[in-house]
Scaffold this motif. Structure first.
Motif, PDB file in Angstrom:
ATOM      1  N   CYS A 222       0.917  -1.049   0.001  1.00  0.00           N
ATOM      2  CA  CYS A 222       0.109  -0.141   0.133  1.00  0.00           C
ATOM      3  C   CYS A 222       0.991   1.179   0.189  1.00  0.00           C
ATOM      4  O   CYS A 222       0.414   2.147  -0.713  1.00  0.00           O
ATOM      5  CB  CYS A 222      -1.026  -0.039   1.280  1.00  0.00           C
ATOM      6  SG  CYS A 222      -1.810   1.292   1.351  1.00  0.00           S
ATOM      7  N   GLY A 227       0.257   4.003  -6.169  1.00  0.00           N
ATOM      8  CA  GLY A 227      -0.746   4.378  -5.645  1.00  0.00           C
ATOM      9  C   GLY A 227      -2.280   4.477  -6.103  1.00  0.00           C
ATOM     10  O   GLY A 227      -2.481   5.284  -7.023  1.00  0.00           O
ATOM     11  N   ASP A 230      -7.078   5.702  -1.890  1.00  0.00           N
ATOM     12  CA  ASP A 230      -7.394   7.144  -1.184  1.00  0.00           C
ATOM     13  C   ASP A 230      -7.193   6.892   0.344  1.00  0.00           C
ATOM     14  O   ASP A 230      -7.171   5.916   0.881  1.00  0.00           O
ATOM     15  CB  ASP A 230      -8.686   7.932  -1.523  1.00  0.00           C
ATOM     16  CG  ASP A 230     -10.087   6.890  -1.208  1.00  0.00           C
ATOM     17  OD1 ASP A 230     -10.019   6.302  -0.301  1.00  0.00           O
ATOM     18  OD2 ASP A 230     -10.900   7.367  -1.917  1.00  0.00           O
ATOM     19  N   ARG A 231      -7.477   8.155   1.068  1.00  0.00           N
ATOM     20  CA  ARG A 231      -7.320   8.220   2.522  1.00  0.00           C
ATOM     21  C   ARG A 231      -8.290   6.996   3.186  1.00  0.00           C
ATOM     22  O   ARG A 231      -8.022   6.543   3.798  1.00  0.00           O
ATOM     23  CB  ARG A 231      -7.363   9.553   3.079  1.00  0.00           C
ATOM     24  CG  ARG A 231      -7.334   9.714   4.626  1.00  0.00           C
ATOM     25  CD  ARG A 231      -7.258  11.162   5.191  1.00  0.00           C
ATOM     26  NE  ARG A 231      -5.992  11.688   4.290  1.00  0.00           N
ATOM     27  CZ  ARG A 231      -4.808  11.760   5.187  1.00  0.00           C
ATOM     28  NH1 ARG A 231      -4.665  11.218   6.442  1.00  0.00           N
ATOM     29  NH2 ARG A 231      -3.801  12.504   4.603  1.00  0.00           N
ATOM     30  N   HIS A 268       1.868   8.528  -2.581  1.00  0.00           N
ATOM     31  CA  HIS A 268       1.178   7.801  -1.920  1.00  0.00           C
ATOM     32  C   HIS A 268       1.736   6.909  -0.733  1.00  0.00           C
ATOM     33  O   HIS A 268       1.116   6.529   0.384  1.00  0.00           O
ATOM     34  CB  HIS A 268       0.685   6.581  -2.915  1.00  0.00           C
ATOM     35  CG  HIS A 268       1.941   5.850  -3.708  1.00  0.00           C
ATOM     36  ND1 HIS A 268       2.410   6.259  -4.584  1.00  0.00           N
ATOM     37  CD2 HIS A 268       2.502   4.762  -3.284  1.00  0.00           C
ATOM     38  CE1 HIS A 268       3.292   5.537  -5.172  1.00  0.00           C
ATOM     39  NE2 HIS A 268       3.398   4.411  -4.114  1.00  0.00           N
ATOM     40  N   LEU A 271       1.082   9.396   1.965  1.00  0.00           N
ATOM     41  CA  LEU A 271      -0.195   9.326   2.397  1.00  0.00           C
ATOM     42  C   LEU A 271      -0.493   8.165   3.285  1.00  0.00           C
ATOM     43  O   LEU A 271      -1.065   8.205   4.383  1.00  0.00           O
ATOM     44  CB  LEU A 271      -1.074   9.035   1.082  1.00  0.00           C
ATOM     45  CG  LEU A 271      -2.728   8.795   1.517  1.00  0.00           C
ATOM     46  CD1 LEU A 271      -3.248   9.711   2.245  1.00  0.00           C
ATOM     47  CD2 LEU A 271      -3.264   8.475   0.333  1.00  0.00           C
TER      48      LEU A 271
END
Length: 336
Positions: A222, A227, A230-231, A268, A271
């Protein structure tokens, strides 16, 4: 007549095609609306890996190999070096007197050594080499990444036996089996098209004792690979990991190290680290480095502890995320 390049000669023996990846996912889960969109993001990763593998077979000498690898886009350069690890491992198995892989790892490939070891593991299931014997000749700390690559390959290409029947290849035991599951978990991220529901459902079919290592592989994939989440999706994965959330966090931290070593930051990765660690990737990498200091002070060679040094390092990272001291032993199995 000019001789055919080695990569061309070996393609029928070792066939790999980036185009086959989405077809395999569709075969396993049926036609899924999200798969085509996800593949657009996965495709450059898969093509870079496969193309670099065959290119390495044709250009194994450092002076010609390195410029070709470095010509890859910055965000894919680590994947290109992983493909080089695959090619050099195959060449060493065919022509063992050359020992191209260790020369590359300790030479120009050193900044990408973790990924090169994983690449070597991707080839290990297809060559007549004993996995345990091969491991015994590798760096005592990083050699478990070879098994990570091995697990990824088997999880992706031997789905029925390895994923549906929960089997581990014969001869893989002790800590090698746990490192295998790290890579197996990573493969699930690709095999499912990085779909949160499919990832969770697949992991939950495995025995509870294996799920932590599978979640660790998901955390690494991940945070490191293409990426596509999303969050909210990453938050869902973290929550679904439940008691294995610290394992997912460990995989994420190791991904931050991979990114740092390759010198190629990625949004990503930041993130995933922000969701899981509440920190940017560079800060998580610093935590992972610091977690290695107690292990280094105790010596990194395996044998002094029932757990390999690599696992002791992972335990230190896990403990930082949990905010608690490391117990005397948290191993699920004794080290190999």
């Amino acid at each position: 007549m000019m001789p055919l390049p080695l990569g061309t000669l070996l393609k029928p023996v070792f066939p790999l095609s980036a185009d086959a990846f989405p077809k395999m996912a569709a075969d396993r889960f049926g036609a899924q609306e999200d798969m085509d969109k996800t593949w657009l993001t996965f495709e450059p990763v898969a093509r870079t890996l496969v193309d670099s593998f065959y290119m390495t077979l044709d250009h194994p000498e450092h002076r010609s190999l390195v410029p070709r690898l470095d010509a890859s886009p910055p965000g894919l350069r680590g994947i290109a070096y992983e493909g080089a690890g695959m090619g050099l491992m195959l060449l060493d198995s065919l022509f063992p007197y050359r020992r191209r892989l260790p020369a590359f790892i300790h030479g120009p490939g050193a900044p990408y050594r973790c990924l090169i070891y994983i690449g070597a593991g991707l080839v290990l299931p297809r060559v007549p080499v004993s996995p345990q014997r091969f491991l015994s000749r590798q760096d005592p700390f990083l050699r478990w990444l070879v098994m990570d690559g091995y697990g990824f390959y088997e999880g992706f290409f031997s789905w029925r036996d390895i994923v549906e029947r929960h089997r581990t290849p014969r001869g893989i035991h002790g800590y090698a089996a746990r490192a295998f599951d790290h890579g197996l978990g990573r493969s699930l991220w690709f095999s499912t098209g990085a779909n949160v529901e499919r990832i969770i459902d697949t992991i939950h079919t495995f025995p509870a004792r294996r799920q932590g290592d599978l979640w660790s592989g998901i955390g690494l994939a991940c945070a490191y690979a293409a990426g596509v989440m999303d969050r909210n999706a990453i938050v869902t994965l973290l929550e679904a990991a439940g008691q294995h959330r610290a394992d997912l966090a460990t995989g994420t931290a190791i991904a931050s190290i991979f990114r740092e070593q390759s010198g190629q930051p990625a949004p990503h990765t930041d993130l995933a680290c922000d969701v899981v660690w509440r920190r940017e990737a560079a800060a998580v990498a610093a935590i992972a480095h610091s977690a290695g200091h107690p292990v280094a002070r105790g010596g990194i060679a395996d044998g002094a502890s029932p757990e390999p040094a690599y696992e002791r390092w992972r335990q230190e990272i896990r403990a930082v995320w949990l905010g608690t001291p490391v117990p005397a032993s948290t191993a699920k199995e004794p080290g190999a």
